[in-house]
Every structure is written in structure tokens, then in C-alpha cells.
Write a protein that holds these residues in place. Sequence first.
Motif, PDB file in Angstrom:
ATOM      1  N   TRP A   1       0.113  12.129   1.351  1.00 25.85           N
ATOM      2  CA  TRP A   1      -0.677  13.210   1.934  1.00 25.85           C
ATOM      3  C   TRP A   1       0.006  14.536   1.622  1.00 25.85           C
ATOM      4  CZ3 TRP A   1       0.541   8.667   4.327  1.00 25.85           C
ATOM      5  CH2 TRP A   1      -0.482   7.918   4.902  1.00 25.85           C
TER       6      TRP A   1
ATOM      7  N   ARG B   1       0.702   5.535   0.018  1.00 19.42           N
ATOM      8  CA  ARG B   1      -0.167   6.701   0.241  1.00 19.42           C
ATOM      9  C   ARG B   1       0.642   7.993   0.245  1.00 19.42           C
ATOM     10  NH1 ARG B   1      -3.048   4.668   5.616  1.00 19.42           N
ATOM     11  NH2 ARG B   1      -1.062   3.550   5.701  1.00 19.42           N
TER      12      ARG B   1
ATOM     13  N   ARG C   1       8.395   5.880   5.635  1.00 21.79           N
ATOM     14  CA  ARG C   1       7.558   7.081   5.587  1.00 21.79           C
ATOM     15  C   ARG C   1       8.484   8.271   5.396  1.00 21.79           C
ATOM     16  NH1 ARG C   1       2.407   8.642   7.784  1.00 21.79           N
ATOM     17  NH2 ARG C   1       2.376  10.803   8.473  1.00 21.79           N
TER      18      ARG C   1
ATOM     19  N   LEU D   1      -5.295  13.294   2.273  1.00 19.44           N
ATOM     20  CA  LEU D   1      -4.855  12.095   1.540  1.00 19.44           C
ATOM     21  C   LEU D   1      -5.080  12.314   0.046  1.00 19.44           C
ATOM     22  CD1 LEU D   1      -3.834   9.134   1.693  1.00 19.44           C
ATOM     23  CD2 LEU D   1      -6.236   8.442   1.864  1.00 19.44           C
ATOM     24  N   ARG D   2      -3.997  12.327  -0.727  1.00 25.99           N
ATOM     25  CA  ARG D   2      -4.087  12.593  -2.166  1.00 25.99           C
ATOM     26  C   ARG D   2      -3.973  11.309  -3.001  1.00 25.99           C
ATOM     27  NH1 ARG D   2      -1.890  17.816  -3.872  1.00 25.99           N
ATOM     28  NH2 ARG D   2      -2.859  19.431  -2.583  1.00 25.99           N
ATOM     29  N   GLN D   3      -3.079  10.411  -2.605  1.00 26.95           N
ATOM     30  CA  GLN D   3      -2.870   9.177  -3.361  1.00 26.95           C
ATOM     31  C   GLN D   3      -2.981   7.998  -2.399  1.00 26.95           C
ATOM     32  OE1 GLN D   3       1.000  10.776  -5.362  1.00 26.95           O
ATOM     33  NE2 GLN D   3       0.027   9.524  -6.956  1.00 26.95           N
ATOM     34  N   ASP D   4      -3.697   6.961  -2.818  1.00 25.69           N
ATOM     35  CA  ASP D   4      -3.894   5.770  -1.985  1.00 25.69           C
ATOM     36  C   ASP D   4      -4.026   4.594  -2.943  1.00 25.69           C
ATOM     37  OD1 ASP D   4      -4.483   3.852  -0.130  1.00 25.69           O
ATOM     38  OD2 ASP D   4      -6.289   4.823   0.654  1.00 25.69           O
TER      39      ASP D   4
ATOM     40  N   ASN E   1      -2.063   0.554  -4.417  1.00 26.07           N
ATOM     41  CA  ASN E   1      -1.300  -0.637  -4.054  1.00 26.07           C
ATOM     42  C   ASN E   1      -0.445  -1.024  -5.265  1.00 26.07           C
ATOM     43  OD1 ASN E   1      -0.696  -3.611  -3.656  1.00 26.07           O
ATOM     44  ND2 ASN E   1      -1.766  -3.144  -1.735  1.00 26.07           N
TER      45      ASN E   1
ATOM     46  N   GLU F   1       4.080   7.415   2.285  1.00 26.01           N
ATOM     47  CA  GLU F   1       4.290   6.239   3.124  1.00 26.01           C
ATOM     48  C   GLU F   1       4.017   4.988   2.302  1.00 26.01           C
ATOM     49  OE1 GLU F   1       2.488   6.350   6.958  1.00 26.01           O
ATOM     50  OE2 GLU F   1       2.741   4.203   7.308  1.00 26.01           O
TER      51      GLU F   1
ATOM     52  N   ARG G   1       0.848  -1.193   0.000  1.00 23.02           N
ATOM     53  CA  ARG G   1       0.000   0.000   0.000  1.00 23.02           C
ATOM     54  C   ARG G   1       0.880   1.238   0.000  1.00 23.02           C
ATOM     55  NH1 ARG G   1      -4.683   1.819   4.386  1.00 23.02           N
ATOM     56  NH2 ARG G   1      -5.780   3.236   2.962  1.00 23.02           N
TER      57      ARG G   1
END
Length: 279
Positions: free
Chosen positions: A202, A200, A265, A207-210, A212, A259, A198
Motif C-alpha cells: 500500500w 501486498r 508487515r 493498495l498498489r500490489q496484491d 502471491n 505485508e 500473499r
Amino acid sequence: MRFNGGRLGVVRAGDVVDVTELVGADPLEFPPVAMVRLVADFEAHAGALAAAAADGPGTPLDEVEIEAPIPWPSKLIALPVNYVDHGAEMGSSYTARTRGFFLKAPSALVGASGAIELPDLPGREIHHEGELAIVIGREGRGIPRERAFEHIFGYSCLLDMVVRGDEERVMRKSYDTFAPMGPWIATSDEVPDPDGLRLRVWVDGELRQDANTRDLVVDVAGIVELCSAVMTLSPGDIIASGTPAGVGPVQPGQTVTLEIDGVGRLSLPVRQAAAVRLT
Ligand code: MN
């Protein structure tokens, strides 16, 4: 990891063990290739590094300046559209499977304690692209995907910063500090499934991108195969695997955080760069 003026360390939970002398690294050398050398010779040092990690004296991570883990790689490669959803948001008619890869200037690399410095380009958007970085461990050319993981040393977080527009991509992505990487390299034994991580991003708290990495168009093994079909991959080479949907502009004063579960991170402030005087 690399810290405090070119020192090398092994990261534990919350602290770092300095192994600079243990691996015979010279923090003041030029060019700064101690980490490239350590990656290339890692097998020879693995036992001593494990022992240092087990009982060496540590320094808290929040008391050190974290630098780009590999500031002088022979190549910083990056994949363009390598997630279908990012292709859709960019209106792209191609993916990395057919378009291949590009290069970014290694001088754009900056570490976790640094900052993203925006060039003075009024009216232009500068975007974050959160990406899984692959670090090559063993030299190879024409590496088939079945053998790709034998050539991977580890993984890291990389922000592929870019000025949107029509100039050559290599220029728009190569401003100093446009490749934050780190905070360290997670060795491949610590990342058993790089195609299932995953990721991500921010900007401040948003949260802009999430996504896998299972949704990569060209997967991790395929990336090594693709790049090595063209050129010899060397220890310490870095390959940014591409970004998923959700890219967007950043402004001075904001903080960008990437992250990747099991990898790290990475969080840097965004600043306005001092004007560059052209001579
Ligand atoms: Mn990218």
C-alpha cells in the motif's frame, strides 16, 4: 530481530525478548555482523532462544527502534522480472529465468523504524517494489533445487526501491535507504510454504500490489539454485525474489507498507533526503 543499536531479540506476539547477551553478541562491534554470526550458529543457540521466548521478559514492540535485521550481509542479491505480470507492465522482453539476477548495495538496507529517503532527482520517478526476501542459513555452492530449503534460514519483507531510467541498475537501486527490510526474519519453520504467500503493498491507504509468491517465474528453490550456480551463498546473504505488477512512484510524505502473510508487515515513511554535497 535487531533493535535499539544492534541488540538482538526474539519476537513474540506484541513484544521482543532481548537475547543479545544470551547469544554473546556485541551491539557495538564493527562491522555489525552479530546477526550473520547468529544465523550461522543458530542450531547451537536454538534451545536457549526457545527458552527465552517462552518465559523471558519482553519489551513492547512499539517501544523499540527496529533496525535492519542483517545490516552487513556479504551479498544482497535481487531478481529482475520474476513475475510475468510485472514483466508485462514494464514492457520487458525477458524474465529472471533467462536474465538471471543482479546485486544491490547492502548499504541500502534500512530497518522498519527508518525512512525511505528520496534523492534530489527532479523529474525522475522513484518506484516501490514489494518483494519476499530469502535469508540464507547454510553456506553452499551449486545447490540443487531439491536441497535448496536446507540452505534457507528464513524470510523477510524487502522493498526494492529504484529510480526508473537508463543508468546502470545497480546505481539506480543502491541509494541509501533503498532496501528497507524487516521488521524481522521469520525462520523457515514458521513459513512452511514460501511459494504460496500473499504479498501486498500500500502507498498511504491505496493498495498498489496484491500478488502471491506462487506466481514467481523462478520459485524459491529455483532462486537458490540459480544464485548458487554462480557464487557461494553464505549465512546471512539476502535474496530479494522479485516484484509483481503494480509498481509505481512514491512521494515525500507518503507511507509505503509491505505485508507478506506469515512473514511480517513493514511500513516506512517517505522523505526527501538532504542534498548530498559532492566533494
Ligand atoms: Mn525488484
